[in-house]
Design an enzyme around this catalytic site. Structure first.
Site, PDB file in Angstrom:
ATOM      1  CE  LYS A 183      44.940  41.237  28.529  1.00  0.00           C
ATOM      2  NZ  LYS A 183      43.480  41.085  28.206  1.00  0.00           N
ATOM      3  N   GLY A 214      43.292  44.522  23.996  1.00  0.00           N
ATOM      4  CA  GLY A 214      43.310  43.510  22.638  1.00  0.00           C
ATOM      5  C   GLY A 214      42.326  42.723  23.121  1.00  0.00           C
ATOM      6  CD  GLU A 258      42.584  40.406  45.265  1.00  0.00           C
ATOM      7  OE1 GLU A 258      41.743  39.950  45.671  1.00  0.00           O
ATOM      8  OE2 GLU A 258      43.819  40.709  46.301  1.00  0.00           O
ATOM      9  CB  CYS A 292      35.106  38.053  43.181  1.00  0.00           C
ATOM     10  SG  CYS A 292      35.392  39.425  44.098  1.00  0.00           S
ATOM     11  CD  GLU A 392      33.568  32.916  40.672  1.00  0.00           C
ATOM     12  OE1 GLU A 392      34.517  32.639  39.582  1.00  0.00           O
ATOM     13  OE2 GLU A 392      33.813  33.728  41.316  1.00  0.00           O
TER      14      GLU A 392
HETATM   15  P1  NAD Z   1      39.288  35.094  33.229  1.00  0.00           P
HETATM   16  O1  NAD Z   1      40.014  34.275  33.930  1.00  0.00           O
HETATM   17  O2  NAD Z   1      38.543  34.513  32.153  1.00  0.00           O
HETATM   18  O3  NAD Z   1      40.447  36.306  32.765  1.00  0.00           O
HETATM   19  C1  NAD Z   1      40.300  36.805  31.668  1.00  0.00           C
HETATM   20  C2  NAD Z   1      41.732  37.719  31.533  1.00  0.00           C
HETATM   21  O4  NAD Z   1      42.698  36.934  31.562  1.00  0.00           O
HETATM   22  C3  NAD Z   1      41.510  38.301  30.008  1.00  0.00           C
HETATM   23  O5  NAD Z   1      41.937  39.602  30.444  1.00  0.00           O
HETATM   24  C4  NAD Z   1      42.559  37.541  29.433  1.00  0.00           C
HETATM   25  O6  NAD Z   1      42.994  38.158  28.151  1.00  0.00           O
HETATM   26  C5  NAD Z   1      43.488  37.082  30.410  1.00  0.00           C
HETATM   27  N1  NAD Z   1      44.144  35.999  30.131  1.00  0.00           N
HETATM   28  C6  NAD Z   1      43.550  34.617  29.780  1.00  0.00           C
HETATM   29  N2  NAD Z   1      44.519  33.939  29.818  1.00  0.00           N
HETATM   30  C7  NAD Z   1      45.777  34.114  30.094  1.00  0.00           C
HETATM   31  C8  NAD Z   1      47.160  34.077  30.267  1.00  0.00           C
HETATM   32  N3  NAD Z   1      47.669  32.736  30.015  1.00  0.00           N
HETATM   33  N4  NAD Z   1      48.031  34.801  30.907  1.00  0.00           N
HETATM   34  C9  NAD Z   1      47.751  36.027  31.143  1.00  0.00           C
HETATM   35  N5  NAD Z   1      46.301  36.669  31.006  1.00  0.00           N
HETATM   36  C10 NAD Z   1      45.633  35.960  30.448  1.00  0.00           C
HETATM   37  O7  NAD Z   1      38.356  35.835  34.196  1.00  0.00           O
HETATM   38  P2  NAD Z   1      37.130  36.805  33.809  1.00  0.00           P
HETATM   39  O8  NAD Z   1      36.006  35.912  33.395  1.00  0.00           O
HETATM   40  O9  NAD Z   1      37.460  37.994  32.905  1.00  0.00           O
HETATM   41  O10 NAD Z   1      36.582  37.516  35.187  1.00  0.00           O
HETATM   42  C11 NAD Z   1      35.710  36.682  36.016  1.00  0.00           C
HETATM   43  C12 NAD Z   1      36.367  36.112  37.484  1.00  0.00           C
HETATM   44  O11 NAD Z   1      37.164  37.193  38.123  1.00  0.00           O
HETATM   45  C13 NAD Z   1      35.853  35.489  38.382  1.00  0.00           C
HETATM   46  O12 NAD Z   1      36.050  34.417  38.735  1.00  0.00           O
HETATM   47  C14 NAD Z   1      35.307  36.519  39.644  1.00  0.00           C
HETATM   48  O13 NAD Z   1      35.208  35.820  40.640  1.00  0.00           O
HETATM   49  C15 NAD Z   1      36.663  36.936  39.307  1.00  0.00           C
HETATM   50  N6  NAD Z   1      37.175  38.274  40.139  1.00  0.00           N
HETATM   51  C16 NAD Z   1      37.681  38.428  41.318  1.00  0.00           C
HETATM   52  C17 NAD Z   1      37.657  39.427  42.106  1.00  0.00           C
HETATM   53  C18 NAD Z   1      38.656  39.467  43.408  1.00  0.00           C
HETATM   54  O14 NAD Z   1      39.129  40.725  43.752  1.00  0.00           O
HETATM   55  N7  NAD Z   1      38.970  38.213  44.064  1.00  0.00           N
HETATM   56  C19 NAD Z   1      37.224  40.637  41.669  1.00  0.00           C
HETATM   57  C20 NAD Z   1      36.560  40.629  40.465  1.00  0.00           C
HETATM   58  C21 NAD Z   1      36.336  39.406  39.677  1.00  0.00           C
END
Ligand code: NAD
Length: 486
Positions: A183, A214, A258, A292, A392
């Site tokens: 997803k 989606g 992650e 990240c 962050e």
């Molecule tokens: P986010 O937390 O906004 O996640 C968005 C995703 O989660 C979308 O796909 C959304 O549809 C899904 N989602 C939302 N609510 C949900 C729920 N209740 N259940 C399941 N899925 C749900 O994160 P983002 O803005 O997309 O990504 C940025 C973040 O990712 C930053 O915090 C960054 O540090 C982190 N990141 C971590 C790593 C790592 O390896 N540690 C790598 C890259 C990015």
């Protein structure tokens, strides 16, 4: 590149029940493509297909060598699409050319590494024979530990390094014999569909690999809630990670998270500032600070703060070029969306209000009326209790924190809800290693050494649970079974 996209469910291309949604180019604000918008019913079909493919086989019962061969075929199928992948990363994820070795090239090496791991991983570990004398006679017990595939995996990658992150999930899932439903992020849905196109050429049984795109969080939630899904691997923010962990409790499924970071780079007294600057400044420009593990807090001995800040300003103002990542000379592109830019601007305002000293940037570049651009931004005299030091920001904003002695530096570095990355700069590697062992983070580099692909990647504290990469990444996709016989 193709202009119509479909969901990939049970080995077939299908329309999304919810029509389509727009994918934007963050540099131009134009629509790049229309992505299929799945409904909960589409997601449930994909989960059912993955469950059937796992339970009925033959994929989950293939040999490691067969799975390695599939991954090798996948690499070839992805190679044919490399320029499409690059184009998508540039236009939809605003991936600057300077980052293409990580964004575009490295995932192929990761996959090659997973093909190798499929062959070399110890799926079966034989234990010494145990002979026990009992009143009923002598028993000879044989035993082994068998690493079974964990089952149906719900994979939720993110948008900032989308190819890299997807491969770090599908690589071990394929290598261990799992089935999966991916997803993707609504910001970056098409990359995974392009990967599905390559998978479709690899003779995988229907249902092993499914991609459901989606723009509703309900889709990810449906994966997490489903009793048919054995494991979730999520890359995203700590806020969403906590929600996922809480929701996953109702089915007690395995959760691999992650998450974000607020990593610290410690510049020791003996470090050469001129060598430090190109690396320490990178969170203020590299992929617009949307990484990240970037060291967004730079800790420097108080008497050296001004010299460092002056060099950071020189570098970021004179060397870093801002613009559309389609131009290979550009080093700093836009952030992913307008709502994210506004959130970053709120952080910049909070830094000023809290009394931090703005030394570089702080606004939007005047010559970029379109696109979600921000200037590289540096604050000095940041205290670790300020919001810009604790939260962050995920934008091109760097905080410089002065420290008194080494003990204080270690205390500040560890005083964070996160524990993902970290760096130490020093002329004395042995001293730096001693400091490194005291920092509570999943990775740490000394003098900008690379974090190589055979190493585990993941976080302490609110940066997550579990590891991706190498054999540790394989462990996350297996269940351990003890088998004994006589
Ligand atoms: P986010 O937390 O906004 O996640 C968005 C995703 O989660 C979308 O796909 C959304 O549809 C899904 N989602 C939302 N609510 C949900 C729920 N209740 N259940 C399941 N899925 C749900 O994160 P983002 O803005 O997309 O990504 C940025 C973040 O990712 C930053 O915090 C960054 O540090 C982190 N990141 C971590 C790593 C790592 O390896 N540690 C790598 C890259 C990015």
């Amino acid at each position: 590149m193709r202009r119509t996209w479909k969901l990939y469910i049970d080995g077939k291309w299908t329309e999304g029940g919810g029509g389509t949604f727009d994918v934007l180019n963050p540099a131009t604000e134009e629509v790049v493509a229309k992505a299929p918008n799945a409904t909960r019913a589409d997601m449930e079909r994909a989960i059912a297909a993955a469950r059937r493919a796992f339970d009925e086989g033959p994929w989950s019962r293939t040999t490691p060598h067969e799975r390695a061969a599939v991954i090798t075929r996948l690499i070839a199928a992805l190679e044919k699409r490399k320029e499409d992948i690059r184009e998508l990363l540039v236009t939809a994820a605003a991936a600057e050319h300077v980052g293409h070795p990580i964004q575009v090239d490295m995932p192929y090496s990761f996959l090659a590494n997973y093909a190798e791991l499929a062959r070399s991983y110890h799926f079966i570990e034989m234990l010494p024979v145990l002979v026990s004398e009992t009143p009923m006679g002598t028993h000879v017990n044989n035993s082994m530990v068998y690493h079974q595939p964990v089952g149906v995996c719900g994979l939720i990658p993110t948008w900032n390094f989308p190819f890299f992150v997807t491969v770090q999930k599908i690589g071990p899932a394929l290598a261990t014999g799992c089935t999966m439903v991916i997803k993707p992020s609504p910001y970056m849905p098409l990359l995974d569909l392009l990967v599905a196109e390559a998978v479709a050429e690899c003779d995988l049984p229907p249902g092993v690999f499914n991609v459901v795109t989606g723009n509703s969080p309900e889709l990810g939630a449906a994966l997490v809630d489903s009793p048919q899904v054995d494991k979730i691997s999520f890359t995203g923010s700590a806020v969403t990670g906590k929600r996922i962990m809480a929701a996953a409790a109702s089915t007690l499924k395995r959760v691999h998270l992650e998450l974000g970071g607020k990593s610290a780079a410690i510049v020791l007294d003996d470090a050469d500032l001129d060598q430090v600057v190109p690396y320490a400044s990178s969170p203020a420009f590299f992929h617009a600070g949307q990484g990240c593990a970037m060291c967004t807090r730079v800790l420097v001995p108080k008497p050296k703060q001004d010299a460092l800040v002056e060099r950071l300003d020189m570098f970021l103002t004179n060397v870093v070029s801002i613009g559309d990542p389609a131009d290979p000379a550009v080093m700093l592109g836009p952030v992913i969306r307008e709502e994210r830019r506004q959130k970053i601007e709120e952080y910049i305002a909070s830094g000023k209000a809290d009394g931090a000293r703005l030394t570089t940037g702080g606004g939007r570049p005047k010559d970029k009326p379109r696109g979600y651009f921000l200037q590289p931004t540096v604050f000095a005299d940041v205290r670790n209790d300020m919001r810009i030091a604790r939260e962050e920001i995920f934008g091109p904003v760097l905080s410089v924190l002065p420290f008194g002695d080494l003990e204080e530096a270690v205390r500040i570095a560890n005083d964070s809800p996160y524990g993902l990355g970290g760096a130490i700069y020093s002329a004395d590697t042995a001293k730096a290693l001693e400091v490194a062992k005291r920092i509570r983070t999943g990775t740490l580099n000394i003098n900008s050494a690379l974090n190589l692909m055979h190493l585990p990647f993941g976080g302490f504290k609110e940066s997550g649970i579990g590891r991706e990469g190498g054999r540790w990444g394989m462990d996350e996709y297996t269940e351990i079974q003890a088998i004994t016989w006589r």
